[in-house]
Design a protein around this motif. Sequence first.
Motif, short mmCIF file in Angstrom:
data_model
loop_
_atom_site.label_atom_id
_atom_site.label_comp_id
_atom_site.label_asym_id
_atom_site.label_seq_id
_atom_site.Cartn_x
_atom_site.Cartn_y
_atom_site.Cartn_z
N TYR A 173 0.84 -1.20 0.00
CA TYR A 173 0.00 0.00 0.00
C TYR A 173 0.88 1.25 0.00
N GLY A 174 1.96 1.23 0.78
CA GLY A 174 2.85 2.40 0.84
C GLY A 174 4.06 2.15 1.71
N ASN A 176 7.02 4.45 4.41
CA ASN A 176 7.48 5.73 4.97
C ASN A 176 8.57 5.54 6.02
N ARG A 191 -6.21 -1.33 -0.78
CA ARG A 191 -5.63 -0.13 -1.38
C ARG A 191 -6.66 0.80 -2.01
#
Length: 350
Positions: A173-174, A176, A191
């Motif tokens: 999904y991502g 960071n 998602r």
Amino acid sequence: MKGLAEYIWMDGAEPTSKLRSKARVINVKGNEASLANFPKWSFDGSSTYQAKGHSSDLVLVPVSFVHDPLRGDGCYLVMCEVMEADGVTPHATNTRAKLRQVLDAGAAAHDPWFGFEQEYTLFEGLKPLGWPEGGYPAPQGPFYCGVGADEVFGRELIEAHAAVCLEAGVMLYGINAEVMPGQWEFQIGHRGFEGESGDPLTVADHLWFARWLLYRIGEDFGITATLDPKPVRGDWNGAGNHTNFSTKEMRTPGKGAAESERIIKNLAAKHDEHIAVYGADLDRRLTGHHETCHITEFRHGVADRGASIRVPPDMATKGCGYLEDRRPGANCDPYIVSARILATICDIEM
Ligand code: ADP
Ligand code: MN
Ligand code: MN
Ligand code: MN
């Protein structure tokens, strides 16, 4: 085409099981593999804390697969459930079977979706990546979602990991950078793409694939990723695995808000049962500081990152959506966390 299939399973290590894998040659005709391409396979359970030496054969039953982005064409990563020697009885360490049970007992009818935020910490030798020899970096503040060689450490590895997840077809999904330097997060799960869900078995399988790929990529970089929920003592953030979930009712406008209130009441009543299965050493992370709610307390709140359950702003404004359970530790087993949440919110005995 002949290629290698890496069979992956969870071992019987206590208190946190670890990943194991071994590969065999398969021959997939045509372009697309199916589960039928991957035969059952045995392994030595006495070397994985899953059996005694005198009767040690256990069986790996393939249950889902993705492309192997490292070996390439014709090669696969294959998630397996561990069965007793009869090949059909789930072994005591087979937590995926427990999630299947809860889904079959009624949870699947609510069309649940999940999304995990896997936080983890990179280590080089005995110290977190980027930390000075024998000391500490500057206090937390600038590192979360930071950029620049003085603020983020391990970007090359993180990018390589995201790339192989995408190539494999893992539901990434991502990604960071996190609050503590050397700490990162990737998310796996729903998602919002048209026609895609976030069904619990697939999402949890894919989280394990993503963990396996992270460790495997780390070998090439000489860097290890740890899922320790509090890798450094003191004024440093721990590592969690926020678990986002929704059911069809929660996602329905006009119904979602009321349903979420009912669900939060259920979760409050079962707080201790959840804490018990949300990962080892959770007390070191859930201190009431560093964006956590104390382990003995249950609180919920809109946009509240110090709560046990965070209600995302959309749920408050649109009246439907999902909830975030912030309690699970980075080292949790997503099969067990999903099973526990579904049992509680769908009133199923576990
Ligand atoms: P945070 O703001 O807490 O850092 P992230 O952006 O890191 O949140 O992660 C959001 C997570 O929520 C993802 O894992 C995603 O899969 C999940 N998610 C989004 N929508 C839904 C939904 N409707 N149902 C379940 N999970 C969802
Ligand atoms: Mn996040
Ligand atoms: Mn995070
Ligand atoms: Mn979160």
